[in-house]
Motif scaffolding. Sequence first.
Motif, mmCIF file in Angstrom:
data_model
loop_
_atom_site.group_PDB
_atom_site.id
_atom_site.type_symbol
_atom_site.label_atom_id
_atom_site.label_comp_id
_atom_site.label_asym_id
_atom_site.label_seq_id
_atom_site.Cartn_x
_atom_site.Cartn_y
_atom_site.Cartn_z
ATOM 1 N N THR A 47 -9.715 -16.889 28.964
ATOM 2 C CA THR A 47 -9.548 -16.863 30.419
ATOM 3 C C THR A 47 -8.280 -16.157 30.888
ATOM 4 O O THR A 47 -8.140 -15.910 32.078
ATOM 5 C CB THR A 47 -9.573 -18.287 30.982
ATOM 6 O OG1 THR A 47 -8.516 -19.036 30.377
ATOM 7 C CG2 THR A 47 -10.913 -18.964 30.707
ATOM 8 N N ALA A 48 -7.359 -15.849 29.995
ATOM 9 C CA ALA A 48 -6.137 -15.118 30.368
ATOM 10 C C ALA A 48 -6.290 -13.681 29.887
ATOM 11 O O ALA A 48 -6.424 -13.423 28.696
ATOM 12 C CB ALA A 48 -4.913 -15.773 29.754
ATOM 13 N N SER A 116 -1.212 -9.708 39.697
ATOM 14 C CA SER A 116 -2.012 -10.761 39.101
ATOM 15 C C SER A 116 -3.059 -11.223 40.107
ATOM 16 O O SER A 116 -2.804 -11.237 41.308
ATOM 17 C CB SER A 116 -1.102 -11.928 38.701
ATOM 18 O OG SER A 116 -1.824 -12.899 38.001
ATOM 19 N N THR A 117 -4.233 -11.573 39.609
ATOM 20 C CA THR A 117 -5.313 -12.059 40.461
ATOM 21 C C THR A 117 -6.222 -12.963 39.641
ATOM 22 O O THR A 117 -6.090 -13.027 38.418
ATOM 23 C CB THR A 117 -6.120 -10.892 41.082
ATOM 24 O OG1 THR A 117 -6.997 -11.401 42.080
ATOM 25 C CG2 THR A 117 -6.908 -10.121 40.045
ATOM 26 N N THR A 118 -7.102 -13.644 40.312
ATOM 27 C CA THR A 118 -8.093 -14.449 39.607
ATOM 28 C C THR A 118 -9.482 -13.903 39.903
ATOM 29 O O THR A 118 -9.731 -13.351 40.975
ATOM 30 C CB THR A 118 -8.040 -15.939 40.016
ATOM 31 O OG1 THR A 118 -8.247 -16.043 41.424
ATOM 32 C CG2 THR A 118 -6.717 -16.572 39.633
ATOM 33 N N ARG A 120 -13.207 -15.479 39.877
ATOM 34 C CA ARG A 120 -13.997 -16.712 39.771
ATOM 35 C C ARG A 120 -15.461 -16.338 39.696
ATOM 36 O O ARG A 120 -15.975 -15.623 40.550
ATOM 37 C CB ARG A 120 -13.768 -17.612 40.985
ATOM 38 C CG ARG A 120 -12.394 -18.239 41.016
ATOM 39 C CD ARG A 120 -12.232 -19.177 42.199
ATOM 40 N NE ARG A 120 -13.115 -20.328 42.027
ATOM 41 C CZ ARG A 120 -13.688 -20.983 43.039
ATOM 42 N NH1 ARG A 120 -13.499 -20.606 44.276
ATOM 43 N NH2 ARG A 120 -14.463 -22.022 42.813
ATOM 44 N N THR A 160 -13.052 -19.601 35.881
ATOM 45 C CA THR A 160 -11.975 -18.782 36.439
ATOM 46 C C THR A 160 -11.214 -18.034 35.351
ATOM 47 O O THR A 160 -10.820 -18.614 34.343
ATOM 48 C CB THR A 160 -10.990 -19.665 37.224
ATOM 49 O OG1 THR A 160 -11.721 -20.370 38.241
ATOM 50 C CG2 THR A 160 -9.904 -18.833 37.891
ATOM 51 N N TYR A 161 -11.007 -16.749 35.568
ATOM 52 C CA TYR A 161 -10.198 -15.890 34.708
ATOM 53 C C TYR A 161 -8.939 -15.501 35.474
ATOM 54 O O TYR A 161 -9.008 -15.231 36.676
ATOM 55 C CB TYR A 161 -10.944 -14.597 34.361
ATOM 56 C CG TYR A 161 -12.212 -14.797 33.562
ATOM 57 C CD1 TYR A 161 -12.189 -14.698 32.166
ATOM 58 C CD2 TYR A 161 -13.408 -15.082 34.176
ATOM 59 C CE1 TYR A 161 -13.360 -14.881 31.438
ATOM 60 C CE2 TYR A 161 -14.574 -15.272 33.458
ATOM 61 C CZ TYR A 161 -14.538 -15.156 32.086
ATOM 62 O OH TYR A 161 -15.694 -15.337 31.370
ATOM 63 N N THR A 162 -7.803 -15.460 34.791
ATOM 64 C CA THR A 162 -6.559 -14.978 35.391
ATOM 65 C C THR A 162 -6.271 -13.608 34.789
ATOM 66 O O THR A 162 -6.182 -13.477 33.561
ATOM 67 C CB THR A 162 -5.401 -15.944 35.116
ATOM 68 O OG1 THR A 162 -5.743 -17.230 35.634
ATOM 69 C CG2 THR A 162 -4.118 -15.453 35.767
ATOM 70 N N THR A 164 -3.787 -10.261 34.640
ATOM 71 C CA THR A 164 -2.474 -9.684 34.915
ATOM 72 C C THR A 164 -2.511 -8.213 34.526
ATOM 73 O O THR A 164 -2.838 -7.887 33.378
ATOM 74 C CB THR A 164 -1.373 -10.424 34.122
ATOM 75 O OG1 THR A 164 -1.423 -11.803 34.448
ATOM 76 C CG2 THR A 164 0.010 -9.846 34.450
#
Length: 166
Positions: A47-48, A116-118, A120, A160-162, A164
């Motif tokens: 997820t990161a 950075s963003t997410t 979903r 959810t993925y974060t 960068t």
Amino acid sequence: MMRTQLPDTALRRALTPALTALTTVTVLSVLTGCGLIGPSTYDTDETAIEADSGEEFTLSVPSNASLGERWYVAEPKPAARVVRAAGEDQENSGSEADGAGGGSQLFRFKAVGRGSTTIRLIHCPVHACIDQGDDSATASPPPPAGSTAAPASSRPTYHTYTVTVK
């Protein structure tokens, strides 16, 4: 102590395979890190995500379209100044027959700017979401009072993925 000197050709023959392998590994590492050898693919347990600007990457989620399940990018959408959607595909495993095994739904993105963003994603089993068109959906409203609640396996879930971007 006596020193033995290898002739130039023997030394080259001995070192050439090692230097070739080292050069190949170095070049592949550089090209992969720059996103020049195809996009990186991330599963639901990764997820990161870190990406360089201009790099493409893919989110791969398990999906069985023959059972009516589907994934969508959910609100809020990822920051357009950081990543942009680059397409979507379905990969089926096994047979194309009705009721055949599952597969994967693939969401492709391109890192476009630092930040950075997410991202979903909403997983929608059959009849669990309301399709809003434009590849968007929301969870269906809860069942009316007094009705039997749907089992957990038939309710929408979010992932959810974060991301960068460097």
